[in-house]
Design an enzyme around this catalytic site. Structure first.
Site, PDB file in Angstrom:
ATOM      1  N   LYS A 194       0.859  -1.184   0.000  1.00 51.92           N
ATOM      2  CA  LYS A 194       0.000   0.000   0.000  1.00 51.92           C
ATOM      3  C   LYS A 194       0.897   1.236   0.000  1.00 51.92           C
ATOM      4  O   LYS A 194       1.481   1.599   1.006  1.00 51.92           O
ATOM      5  CB  LYS A 194      -0.920   0.057   1.225  1.00 51.92           C
ATOM      6  CG  LYS A 194      -2.053   1.055   0.961  1.00 51.92           C
ATOM      7  CD  LYS A 194      -2.600   1.739   2.194  1.00 51.92           C
ATOM      8  CE  LYS A 194      -1.761   2.825   2.766  1.00 51.92           C
ATOM      9  NZ  LYS A 194      -1.665   4.056   1.952  1.00 51.92           N
ATOM     10  N   GLU A 224      10.449   1.536  10.115  1.00 59.28           N
ATOM     11  CA  GLU A 224      11.444   2.576   9.840  1.00 59.28           C
ATOM     12  C   GLU A 224      10.704   3.895   9.979  1.00 59.28           C
ATOM     13  O   GLU A 224       9.841   4.226   9.160  1.00 59.28           O
ATOM     14  CB  GLU A 224      12.029   2.381   8.436  1.00 59.28           C
ATOM     15  CG  GLU A 224      12.800   1.065   8.364  1.00 59.28           C
ATOM     16  CD  GLU A 224      13.347   0.713   6.998  1.00 59.28           C
ATOM     17  OE1 GLU A 224      12.928   1.318   6.001  1.00 59.28           O
ATOM     18  OE2 GLU A 224      14.196  -0.191   6.934  1.00 59.28           O
ATOM     19  N   CYS A 238      13.930  10.908   5.612  1.00 55.76           N
ATOM     20  CA  CYS A 238      13.990  10.605   7.050  1.00 55.76           C
ATOM     21  C   CYS A 238      15.395  10.799   7.595  1.00 55.76           C
ATOM     22  O   CYS A 238      15.565  11.040   8.785  1.00 55.76           O
ATOM     23  CB  CYS A 238      13.536   9.172   7.283  1.00 55.76           C
ATOM     24  SG  CYS A 238      14.445   8.007   6.255  1.00 55.76           S
ATOM     25  N   GLU A 258      10.256  16.452  14.720  1.00 54.21           N
ATOM     26  CA  GLU A 258      10.616  16.308  13.309  1.00 54.21           C
ATOM     27  C   GLU A 258       9.759  17.269  12.472  1.00 54.21           C
ATOM     28  O   GLU A 258       8.534  17.268  12.583  1.00 54.21           O
ATOM     29  CB  GLU A 258      10.365  14.865  12.849  1.00 54.21           C
ATOM     30  CG  GLU A 258      10.786  14.635  11.409  1.00 54.21           C
ATOM     31  CD  GLU A 258      10.354  13.263  10.872  1.00 54.21           C
ATOM     32  OE1 GLU A 258       9.202  12.873  11.087  1.00 54.21           O
ATOM     33  OE2 GLU A 258      11.186  12.607  10.225  1.00 54.21           O
TER      34      GLU A 258
HETATM   35  P1  NAD Z   1       2.700   8.558   7.408  1.00 57.35           P
HETATM   36  O1  NAD Z   1       3.033   7.779   8.646  1.00 57.35           O
HETATM   37  O2  NAD Z   1       1.703   9.626   7.496  1.00 57.35           O
HETATM   38  O3  NAD Z   1       2.174   7.578   6.259  1.00 57.35           O
HETATM   39  C1  NAD Z   1       2.935   6.466   5.833  1.00 57.35           C
HETATM   40  C2  NAD Z   1       2.003   5.402   5.300  1.00 57.35           C
HETATM   41  O4  NAD Z   1       1.207   4.902   6.368  1.00 57.35           O
HETATM   42  C3  NAD Z   1       1.029   5.887   4.233  1.00 57.35           C
HETATM   43  O5  NAD Z   1       0.911   4.881   3.246  1.00 57.35           O
HETATM   44  C4  NAD Z   1      -0.275   6.057   5.001  1.00 57.35           C
HETATM   45  O6  NAD Z   1      -1.423   5.914   4.216  1.00 57.35           O
HETATM   46  C5  NAD Z   1      -0.177   4.919   6.001  1.00 57.35           C
HETATM   47  N1  NAD Z   1      -0.943   5.083   7.235  1.00 57.35           N
HETATM   48  C6  NAD Z   1      -1.221   6.224   7.895  1.00 57.35           C
HETATM   49  N2  NAD Z   1      -1.919   5.954   9.019  1.00 57.35           N
HETATM   50  C7  NAD Z   1      -2.081   4.608   9.070  1.00 57.35           C
HETATM   51  C8  NAD Z   1      -2.722   3.712   9.983  1.00 57.35           C
HETATM   52  N3  NAD Z   1      -3.305   4.134  11.101  1.00 57.35           N
HETATM   53  N4  NAD Z   1      -2.700   2.383   9.700  1.00 57.35           N
HETATM   54  C9  NAD Z   1      -2.083   1.918   8.597  1.00 57.35           C
HETATM   55  N5  NAD Z   1      -1.476   2.713   7.698  1.00 57.35           N
HETATM   56  C10 NAD Z   1      -1.462   4.044   7.932  1.00 57.35           C
HETATM   57  O7  NAD Z   1       4.110   9.062   6.886  1.00 57.35           O
HETATM   58  P2  NAD Z   1       4.362  10.031   5.651  1.00 57.35           P
HETATM   59  O8  NAD Z   1       3.873  11.378   6.024  1.00 57.35           O
HETATM   60  O9  NAD Z   1       3.891   9.367   4.428  1.00 57.35           O
HETATM   61  O10 NAD Z   1       5.968  10.038   5.602  1.00 57.35           O
HETATM   62  C11 NAD Z   1       6.765  10.893   6.344  1.00 57.35           C
HETATM   63  C12 NAD Z   1       7.294  10.212   7.590  1.00 57.35           C
HETATM   64  O11 NAD Z   1       7.967   8.994   7.249  1.00 57.35           O
HETATM   65  C13 NAD Z   1       8.331  11.042   8.311  1.00 57.35           C
HETATM   66  O12 NAD Z   1       8.107  10.951   9.700  1.00 57.35           O
HETATM   67  C14 NAD Z   1       9.640  10.373   7.947  1.00 57.35           C
HETATM   68  O13 NAD Z   1      10.692  10.569   8.861  1.00 57.35           O
HETATM   69  C15 NAD Z   1       9.231   8.938   7.893  1.00 57.35           C
HETATM   70  N6  NAD Z   1      10.171   8.169   7.081  1.00 57.35           N
HETATM   71  C16 NAD Z   1      11.019   7.281   7.684  1.00 57.35           C
HETATM   72  C17 NAD Z   1      11.947   6.578   6.925  1.00 57.35           C
HETATM   73  C18 NAD Z   1      12.913   5.594   7.546  1.00 57.35           C
HETATM   74  O14 NAD Z   1      13.512   4.828   6.806  1.00 57.35           O
HETATM   75  N7  NAD Z   1      13.112   5.607   8.850  1.00 57.35           N
HETATM   76  C19 NAD Z   1      11.994   6.783   5.547  1.00 57.35           C
HETATM   77  C20 NAD Z   1      11.121   7.703   4.970  1.00 57.35           C
HETATM   78  C21 NAD Z   1      10.203   8.385   5.734  1.00 57.35           C
END
Ligand code: NAD
Length: 484
Positions: free
Chosen positions: A176, A252, A286, A388
């Site tokens: 997804k 992650e 990230c 962040e």
């Molecule tokens: P997000 O957590 O809002 O969304 C990520 C994914 O999770 C999306 O596909 C979203 O639809 C899904 N999602 C959201 N709520 C959910 C729930 N309750 N249940 C299941 N799925 C759900 O993150 P974002 O805004 O897309 O990305 C930015 C964040 O990701 C930042 O905090 C960044 O640091 C982190 N990030 C971490 C890494 C790493 O490798 N550590 C890499 C890239 C991004």
């Protein structure tokens, strides 16, 4: 207008509930996306289970490695289409998409094809009281149905970072992608369809988090494991949902990464490297640095040089020549970043540069741009130093001793990546192990070898992926003990 559909059990599934895929450069609609509800997610789980029952999990390692290489080749053949999709969804600068996002996605499939081809289990010759001994050996089986939930910042790169090892280990995958960036994942499903992977081995569902595809997947009793990249708060919500059926999870999550720049560093390299680590992908990686600490003798010189370089970054549309930074991902995310711009001033920051929205006088004013921003003068416990932000912004503070630098770097709930800039080898070895982060870079940033462990400590994640660490997560070991 393209219609992005779900891919389940080898079929393309349209749904009535649709949402817009928006281009953050000018707010235009890139595509319509078919949202997967509970019924489509149920279908995907059934299709994945059927694929496992039909033998995908017990195919030979050679066959799986070959499939991964075919997927890599398929992406490569349609390289320009993938680049265009990634740029349309994110607005990221073309160089980033062409040299990082898509090539690294291809590399993920090739790297895990190599990994699985050379993987081996444990074997122990054990002693027993009768002196005849026993032989223990370990075989690795797939976990089963793996849900891959990924974010929008490096859409294809981060999705494939999980899809490739999960498939390599013989799992069936339901992916997804983020609702913000569904395009390249749909192209990936097309490639997988073209190469003829058995139906149900790879499924794609589109949608949001809670009460949508993400929530349905992570709480589904038929899903055997969840691997997630995204925000720490989302990780916590997914963990609660997955707890009901005690699923293995790999997370992650977010970061609030520090760079430590010592007076003995190669100054120009430290400035250029930190510029990349702060402003790459509009600060939406990230691993990006949001806290820069500079040894006091070079503090003023560094801030001055860094300001000049930041002001030279050309902000604009990815399709324009010479543009080094695109927009943020969405209006909502820009509102969040701008709220931190205001908060920083309220918390006493001096704005060295930026802190505003650039005005173009054309369609880009409908986009999600902000200026590269630098602050000084915040206290260590300010919210802008602890939370962040995920935008093109950093705070620069001076330090006097190594001890001060270590304390400052570790003064965060996050623990993903740290960058050390020094030419003193002993210092690098002394300090690197003291960083409370999963990754420490010395005199570089974002230099990746896909065999190394990748992940964070504290709020930045659970577990490690990369090389054999991924194979360990995506497999279920069974130990077989034979009495001799
Ligand atoms: P997000 O957590 O809002 O969304 C990520 C994914 O999770 C999306 O596909 C979203 O639809 C899904 N999602 C959201 N709520 C959910 C729930 N309750 N249940 C299941 N799925 C759900 O993150 P974002 O805004 O897309 O990305 C930015 C964040 O990701 C930042 O905090 C960044 O640091 C982190 N990030 C971490 C890494 C790493 O490798 N550590 C890499 C890239 C991004």
């Amino acid at each position: 207008m393209p219609l992005l559909r779900n891919y389940v059990g080898g079929h393309w599934i349209e749904t009535e509930t649709r949402f817009d895929d928006i281009n953050p450069v000018d707010g235009s609609v890139v595509a319509q996306v078919c949202e997967a509800g509970q019924a489509v997610v149920d279908k995907a789980v059934s299709a994945a289970k059927a694929a496992l029952a039909a033998g995908w999990g017990t195919t030979t390692v050679d066959a799986r490695a070959r499939a991964l290489r075919q997927i890599a080749d398929g992406i490569e053949r349609r390289f320009d289409a993938f680049v265009a999709a990634e740029i349309a969804d994110t607005g990221k600068d073309a160089t980033h998409a062409r040299t990082i996002d898509i090539p690294r996605a291809i590399a993920n499939f090739r790297a895990f094809a190599d990994q699985i081809a050379t993987a081996h289990g444990d074997c122990f010759q054990s002693t027993t009281p009768d002196g005849l001994g026993a032989l223990n050996y370990t075989i690795n089986k797939p976990l089963g149905v793996v849900a891959v939930i990924s974010p929008w910042n490096l859409p294809l790169l981060l999705l494939t970072w999980k899809v490739a090892p999960a498939l390599a280990c013989g799992n069936a995958v339901i992916a997804k992608p983020s609702e913000e960036t569904p395009y390249s994942a749909t192209l990936l499903a097309e490639v997988i369809d073209e190469i003829g992977l058995p139906p149900g081995v790879f499924n794609l569902v589109h949608g949001f988090g809670p009460d949508s595809a993400g929530g349905f997947l992570s709480t589904h009793a038929g899903v055997d494991a969840v691997t997630f990249t995204g925000a720490s708060a989302t990780g916590s919500a997914i963990m609660r949902g997955a707890a009901q059926t005690v699923k293995p999870i790999s997370f992650e999550l977010g970061g609030k990464n520090a760079s430590l720049i010592f007076a003995d560093a190669d100054f120009d390299e430290a400035v250029a490297g930190t510029l990349r680590s702060v402003f790459s992908n509009c600060g939406q990686v990230c691993l990006c640095t949001e806290r820069v600490y500079v040894e006091r003798p070079i503090f003023e010189k560094f801030v001055h040089a860094f300001k000049l370089r930041a002001e030279q970054i050309r902000v604009g549309s990815p399709y324009e020549q010479g543009v080094g930074m695109g927009p943020l991902i969405s209006k909502e995310h820009r509102a969040k970043v701008l709220s931190y711009f205001d908060l920083a001033v309220a918390e006493g920051a001096r704005v060295v540069t930026g802190g505003s929205v650039p005005v173009f006088g054309d369609a880009r004013d409908q986009g999600c741009f902000v200026s590269p921003t630098i602050w000084t003068g915040l206290s260590a416990d300010a919210r802008c130093m602890q939370e962040e932000i995920f935008g093109p912004v950093c705070h620069i503070a001076p330090f006097d001793t190594e001890e001060d630098a270590v304390t400052a770097a570790n003064n965060t709930q996050y623990g993903l990546a740290t960058a050390l800039w020094t030419t003193d080898l002993k210092r690098a070895h002394r300090l690197a192990p003291r960083m409370e982060s999963g990754i420490v870079w010395v005199n570089t940033w974002f230099l990746r070898d896909l065999r190394t462990p990748f992940g964070g400590v504290k709020l930045s994640g659970i577990g490690r992926e990369g090389g054999r660490h991924s194979l360990a997560f995506y497999s279920e070991p069974t130990n077989i003990c034979i009495k001799l």
